[in-house]
Scaffold this motif. Structure first.
Motif, PDB file in Angstrom:
ATOM      1  N   ASP A 139      48.252  40.818  40.702  1.00 25.89           N
ATOM      2  CA  ASP A 139      48.544  39.588  39.946  1.00 25.89           C
ATOM      3  C   ASP A 139      47.730  38.400  40.467  1.00 25.89           C
ATOM      4  O   ASP A 139      48.231  37.287  40.568  1.00 25.89           O
ATOM      5  CB  ASP A 139      50.038  39.283  40.015  1.00 25.89           C
ATOM      6  CG  ASP A 139      50.510  38.493  38.794  1.00 25.89           C
ATOM      7  OD1 ASP A 139      49.883  38.609  37.735  1.00 25.89           O
ATOM      8  OD2 ASP A 139      51.496  37.746  38.930  1.00 25.89           O
ATOM      9  N   LEU A 140      46.458  38.636  40.760  1.00 24.02           N
ATOM     10  CA  LEU A 140      45.603  37.623  41.383  1.00 24.02           C
ATOM     11  C   LEU A 140      45.072  36.642  40.353  1.00 24.02           C
ATOM     12  O   LEU A 140      44.617  37.018  39.271  1.00 24.02           O
ATOM     13  CB  LEU A 140      44.434  38.307  42.090  1.00 24.02           C
ATOM     14  CG  LEU A 140      43.555  37.412  42.967  1.00 24.02           C
ATOM     15  CD1 LEU A 140      44.330  36.946  44.197  1.00 24.02           C
ATOM     16  CD2 LEU A 140      42.296  38.163  43.396  1.00 24.02           C
ATOM     17  N   ALA A 141      45.107  35.360  40.710  1.00 22.60           N
ATOM     18  CA  ALA A 141      44.494  34.295  39.910  1.00 22.60           C
ATOM     19  C   ALA A 141      43.508  33.544  40.789  1.00 22.60           C
ATOM     20  O   ALA A 141      43.786  33.281  41.959  1.00 22.60           O
ATOM     21  CB  ALA A 141      45.561  33.347  39.366  1.00 22.60           C
ATOM     22  N   CYS A 142      42.345  33.209  40.227  1.00 20.39           N
ATOM     23  CA  CYS A 142      41.336  32.503  41.014  1.00 20.39           C
ATOM     24  C   CYS A 142      40.648  31.444  40.160  1.00 20.39           C
ATOM     25  O   CYS A 142      40.683  31.483  38.927  1.00 20.39           O
ATOM     26  CB  CYS A 142      40.316  33.485  41.597  1.00 20.39           C
ATOM     27  SG  CYS A 142      39.605  34.638  40.426  1.00 20.39           S
ATOM     28  N   GLU A 156      43.131  35.402  35.791  1.00 19.06           N
ATOM     29  CA  GLU A 156      44.530  35.463  36.211  1.00 19.06           C
ATOM     30  C   GLU A 156      45.099  36.847  35.924  1.00 19.06           C
ATOM     31  O   GLU A 156      44.603  37.587  35.074  1.00 19.06           O
ATOM     32  CB  GLU A 156      45.351  34.388  35.504  1.00 19.06           C
ATOM     33  CG  GLU A 156      45.338  34.470  34.002  1.00 19.06           C
ATOM     34  CD  GLU A 156      46.033  33.294  33.334  1.00 19.06           C
ATOM     35  OE1 GLU A 156      46.474  32.373  34.060  1.00 19.06           O
ATOM     36  OE2 GLU A 156      46.138  33.290  32.089  1.00 19.06           O
ATOM     37  N   HIS A 157      46.123  37.196  36.707  1.00 14.22           N
ATOM     38  CA  HIS A 157      46.832  38.469  36.563  1.00 14.22           C
ATOM     39  C   HIS A 157      45.936  39.692  36.822  1.00 14.22           C
ATOM     40  O   HIS A 157      46.180  40.772  36.276  1.00 14.22           O
ATOM     41  CB  HIS A 157      47.479  38.582  35.180  1.00 14.22           C
ATOM     42  CG  HIS A 157      48.369  37.435  34.821  1.00 14.22           C
ATOM     43  ND1 HIS A 157      49.437  37.048  35.607  1.00 14.22           N
ATOM     44  CD2 HIS A 157      48.324  36.560  33.771  1.00 14.22           C
ATOM     45  CE1 HIS A 157      50.026  36.000  35.058  1.00 14.22           C
ATOM     46  NE2 HIS A 157      49.377  35.681  33.948  1.00 14.22           N
ATOM     47  N   VAL A 158      44.928  39.534  37.663  1.00 13.31           N
ATOM     48  CA  VAL A 158      44.054  40.665  37.990  1.00 13.31           C
ATOM     49  C   VAL A 158      44.801  41.603  38.936  1.00 13.31           C
ATOM     50  O   VAL A 158      45.299  41.183  39.985  1.00 13.31           O
ATOM     51  CB  VAL A 158      42.746  40.191  38.649  1.00 13.31           C
ATOM     52  CG1 VAL A 158      41.860  41.390  38.985  1.00 13.31           C
ATOM     53  CG2 VAL A 158      42.012  39.215  37.739  1.00 13.31           C
ATOM     54  N   THR A 159      44.868  42.873  38.558  1.00 13.31           N
ATOM     55  CA  THR A 159      45.597  43.863  39.350  1.00 13.31           C
ATOM     56  C   THR A 159      44.814  45.167  39.394  1.00 13.31           C
ATOM     57  O   THR A 159      44.410  45.684  38.347  1.00 13.31           O
ATOM     58  CB  THR A 159      46.985  44.120  38.749  1.00 13.31           C
ATOM     59  OG1 THR A 159      47.745  42.898  38.768  1.00 13.31           O
ATOM     60  CG2 THR A 159      47.732  45.190  39.536  1.00 13.31           C
TER      61      THR A 159
END
Length: 205
Positions: A7-10, A19-22
């Motif tokens: 759930d990464l956001a940058c 956003e929401h990188v998984t």
């Protein structure tokens, strides 16, 4: 897993880009990041490598596990090829640079100053630094820029060898590298830009 992203956001320049990188990366695996220019692949790699803080989410990886390779080759111009590799080997606690020289066909250039190398030779030397880090996860941003076909093949074999030894690689690239790999299109993770930027600028990191 050697790397788990949840759930990464940058952001770039204070503006959210992804956003929401998984995803998760296992030993021996290569994951190719795909997507159009400007989508945020570089920002994502920088965030995963710890060069800028995430806006949200988690990057789960062992401390000092990631070797990051960007557009810049990270070379000291007045040092020779061998001296550059020895310097980086020393930084990471190693001493043997011969496998790195051989892997990227740099043996005959070992005594040449980096400033006297061609663009492709500089790129090969920059990539050879990966082999002296001893780090299991390679996070690479367009690593084949300036490389000819033969040099791309050397790079591909270096990645395969790294993975056979239990390492893993996360690579942003537009080209076919000639080996089996999973792909992740980051376009679906494009963030909705806020009306006002946060004011944060990672350029100062």
């Amino acid at each position: 897993m050697v790397l788990t992203v949840q759930d990464l956001a940058c952001a770039r320049g204070g503006i959210p880009v992804l956003e929401h990188v998984t995803f998760a990366l296992s030993p021996g695996e290569v994951l190719l990041l795909r997507g159009p220019n400007g989508i945020g692949k570089t920002t994502l790699l920088r965030t995963i490598a710890g060069l800028q803080p995430p806006l949200a989410g988690v990057v789960d990886c062992a401390p000092d596990a990631i070797a990051y390779g960007a557009h810049a080759d990270g070379l000291k111009a007045t040092l020779s090829v061998a001296e550059n590799l020895s310097f980086w080997a020393g930084v990471y606690g190693g001493t043997d640079i011969e496998p790195a020289l051989a892997a990227f066909n740099l043996e005959k250039l070992r005594d040449r100053a980096a400033q006297n190398l061609s663009a492709g030779q500089k790129r090969r030397l920059g990539l050879a630094r990966l082999l002296v880090t001893g780090r299991p996860v390679w996070a690479l941003d367009e690593p084949t820029v300036s490389l000819d076909v033969a040099s791309v093949a050397l790079f591909a074999e270096a990645v395969r060898s790294h993975c056979r030894a239990g390492g893993a690689a996360l690579i942003a690239t537009h080209i076919d590298l000639g080996f089996e790999a999973r792909e992740l299109d980051v376009a679906p993770f494009r963030a909705v830009e806020p009306a006002v930027a946060t004011g944060f600028d990672e350029a100062f990191l």
